[in-house]
Scaffold this motif. Structure first.
Motif, PDB file in Angstrom:
ATOM      1  N   GLN A 188      45.837  47.540  49.411  1.00  0.00           N
ATOM      2  CA  GLN A 188      46.879  46.521  49.456  1.00  0.00           C
ATOM      3  C   GLN A 188      47.464  46.470  47.996  1.00  0.00           C
ATOM      4  O   GLN A 188      47.342  46.292  46.987  1.00  0.00           O
ATOM      5  N   LEU A 189      48.906  45.525  48.633  1.00  0.00           N
ATOM      6  CA  LEU A 189      49.463  45.883  48.008  1.00  0.00           C
ATOM      7  C   LEU A 189      48.863  44.520  46.273  1.00  0.00           C
ATOM      8  O   LEU A 189      49.962  44.655  45.356  1.00  0.00           O
ATOM      9  N   GLU A 190      48.244  43.228  46.998  1.00  0.00           N
ATOM     10  CA  GLU A 190      48.219  42.394  45.849  1.00  0.00           C
ATOM     11  C   GLU A 190      47.109  42.768  45.472  1.00  0.00           C
ATOM     12  O   GLU A 190      46.688  41.936  45.083  1.00  0.00           O
ATOM     13  N   ASP A 191      46.817  44.224  45.156  1.00  0.00           N
ATOM     14  CA  ASP A 191      45.556  44.444  44.826  1.00  0.00           C
ATOM     15  C   ASP A 191      45.268  44.756  43.305  1.00  0.00           C
ATOM     16  O   ASP A 191      46.194  44.872  43.022  1.00  0.00           O
ATOM     17  N   VAL A 192      44.252  44.373  42.847  1.00  0.00           N
ATOM     18  CA  VAL A 192      44.284  44.456  41.047  1.00  0.00           C
ATOM     19  C   VAL A 192      42.488  45.375  41.401  1.00  0.00           C
ATOM     20  O   VAL A 192      41.596  45.536  42.555  1.00  0.00           O
ATOM     21  N   ASN A 213      51.014  51.450  44.754  1.00  0.00           N
ATOM     22  CA  ASN A 213      51.969  49.952  44.644  1.00  0.00           C
ATOM     23  C   ASN A 213      50.670  49.303  44.821  1.00  0.00           C
ATOM     24  O   ASN A 213      51.245  47.586  44.772  1.00  0.00           O
ATOM     25  N   PRO A 214      49.703  48.825  44.613  1.00  0.00           N
ATOM     26  CA  PRO A 214      48.716  47.842  44.129  1.00  0.00           C
ATOM     27  C   PRO A 214      49.424  47.284  42.792  1.00  0.00           C
ATOM     28  O   PRO A 214      50.623  47.487  42.223  1.00  0.00           O
ATOM     29  N   LYS A 215      49.018  45.146  42.612  1.00  0.00           N
ATOM     30  CA  LYS A 215      49.292  44.482  41.275  1.00  0.00           C
ATOM     31  C   LYS A 215      49.241  44.858  40.182  1.00  0.00           C
ATOM     32  O   LYS A 215      50.246  45.112  39.181  1.00  0.00           O
ATOM     33  N   THR A 254      41.823  38.177  36.355  1.00  0.00           N
ATOM     34  CA  THR A 254      42.500  37.115  37.696  1.00  0.00           C
ATOM     35  C   THR A 254      41.560  36.275  37.891  1.00  0.00           C
ATOM     36  O   THR A 254      41.096  35.825  38.867  1.00  0.00           O
ATOM     37  N   CYS A 259      38.125  42.436  40.423  1.00  0.00           N
ATOM     38  CA  CYS A 259      38.750  43.551  41.174  1.00  0.00           C
ATOM     39  C   CYS A 259      38.605  43.069  42.084  1.00  0.00           C
ATOM     40  O   CYS A 259      38.347  43.117  42.721  1.00  0.00           O
ATOM     41  N   ASP A 260      39.846  43.153  43.025  1.00  0.00           N
ATOM     42  CA  ASP A 260      39.350  43.835  44.630  1.00  0.00           C
ATOM     43  C   ASP A 260      38.867  45.034  45.383  1.00  0.00           C
ATOM     44  O   ASP A 260      38.448  44.540  46.197  1.00  0.00           O
TER      45      ASP A 260
END
Length: 367
Positions: A188-192, A213-215, A254, A259-260
């Motif tokens: 997802q876009l906000e993932d590390v 395009n993750p964070k 984080t 990490c996600d």
């Protein structure tokens, strides 16, 4: 006798590496494979040396059997599953089935599914119960450490576009596997996102994850050359566990959570423990490795402590067209990942270079 179309008069014999037993790979002169209805013969353009080929050479129990595991390999067999080649013979019906013509360049997925088991009938062919993989099953799926390779009638073959860069063709198979692993991660876009192990597969995963395009996208490896390349290919940050506490660093970045997403591609047992320590609660862990030895972990971390989603990733279901497109477009780059090429006669040296991995990432044999 069924009709076979050929591009030119085929030789009777060819050079091939034959795997007889652990540590016993021999360059021999063998018969050029004959093809039947629905089958294709490729003149091999190149074949990558996979970590699985190295583990096979060294007698990994996962492949040869032992400690309660059944043998997966059926020797003597020609190794090699990361290949491409030119279509030089077509069995009856093969042209219509695959959209191939004599002279085309093509690749074939590494698995030759049976088409009859529960998984194949559900469209889950990559988990075929019979599970013939090129390079492991004599007669059913001999591989491409050879001048020619036969694509059986159940093979999944793909034509390469006319303007496809053939120098990248041996990377289609690893990239297709990398795409599947990244898809399993559901980034997802906000993932590390952390990718551990920056070999040919890990660097492919990194480039595909970059498209998501993750964070923050982090690459981990102990080889500095691979870390430098990872930065060129899109990593926001690279870490070397031989030089720093990578778990502490990721948690620092984080707010202490972790990490996600953690994708493991090194095949090293320590990478598993590292990932379980590094990932946040309710994170997604994707495993894409062939281990040479068992890994022992505290399973309470997975359930009681963090409730992690553990997702395996195997082969490359439905990803070959995407891999071909990404390489053709240049969205994914292979030029610095394919680092070495050797003639078939020098396969022993090629495997040594691939195993050491000092300067090598992906080594390709070119008959």
């Amino acid at each position: 006798m069924s009709k076979v179309e050929t591009l030119f008069e085929l030789p009777k014999k060819m050079k091939a590496v034959v795997d007889y037993a652990p540590g016993d790979f021999r360059l021999e002169e063998v018969d050029v494979p004959e093809i039947g209805p629905g089958e294709v013969l490729l003149k091999v353009g190149g074949c990558g040396i996979c970590a699985g080929d190295i583990k096979t050479f060294h007698g990994a129990k996962r492949i040869w059997g032992g400690d309660g595991q059944p043998a997966y390999i059926r020797p003597p067999v020609v190794p090699g599953h990361e290949f491409y080649g030119q279509v030089v013979a077509l069995g009856e019906g093969a042209s219509e089935k695959y959209g191939l013509s004599l002279g085309d360049w093509a690749v074939s997925e590494q698995i030759v599914p049976c088409g009859q088991c529960r998984f194949c009938k559900r469209g889950e062919y990559w988990m075929c119960q019979v599970h013939y993989i090129y390079g492991f099953f004599r007669g059913e799926a001999d591989g491409a450490f050879a001048e020619y390779v036969r694509l059986p009638k159940n093979a999944l073959n793909w034509k390469l576009p006319e303007d496809f860069p053939l120098e990248a063709a041996a990377y289609v198979e690893p990239l297709a596997c990398a795409i599947h692993a990244v898809e399993r991660a559901d980034i997802q876009l906000e993932d590390v996102v952390v990718i551990a192990g920056l070999g040919a597969l890990g660097l492919g995963m990194l480039q595909v994850a970059r498209i998501k395009n993750p964070k923050l996208l982090i690459g981990i490896d102990i080889k500095e050359k691979r870390l430098e390349l990872a930065q060129k290919l899109g990593a926001d940050l690279v870490l070397n566990p031989a030089r720093e506490d990578v778990v502490a660093k990721v948690k620092e970045l984080t707010d202490g959570y972790g990490c996600d997403v953690y994708i493991h591609a090194s095949g090293h047992p320590k990478g598993v423990i590292q990932g379980l320590d590094m990932i946040r609660k309710l994170g997604r862990y994707v495993e894409f490795s062939v281990f040479s030895e068992p890994t022992t972990v505290d399973w309470s971390i997975i359930g009681d402590v963090k409730e992690i989603d553990i997702r395996g990733a195997h082969l490359s279901p439905y990803t070959y067209p995407t891999a071909i497109r990404l390489l053709k477009e240049g969205t994914v780059k292979a030029d610095e990942i394919i680092t070495h090429e050797f003639p078939l006669d020098e396969f022993k040296k090629a495997m040594e270079v691939a195993e050491k991995g000092e300067d090598a990432i992906r080594v390709v044999l070119k008959p």
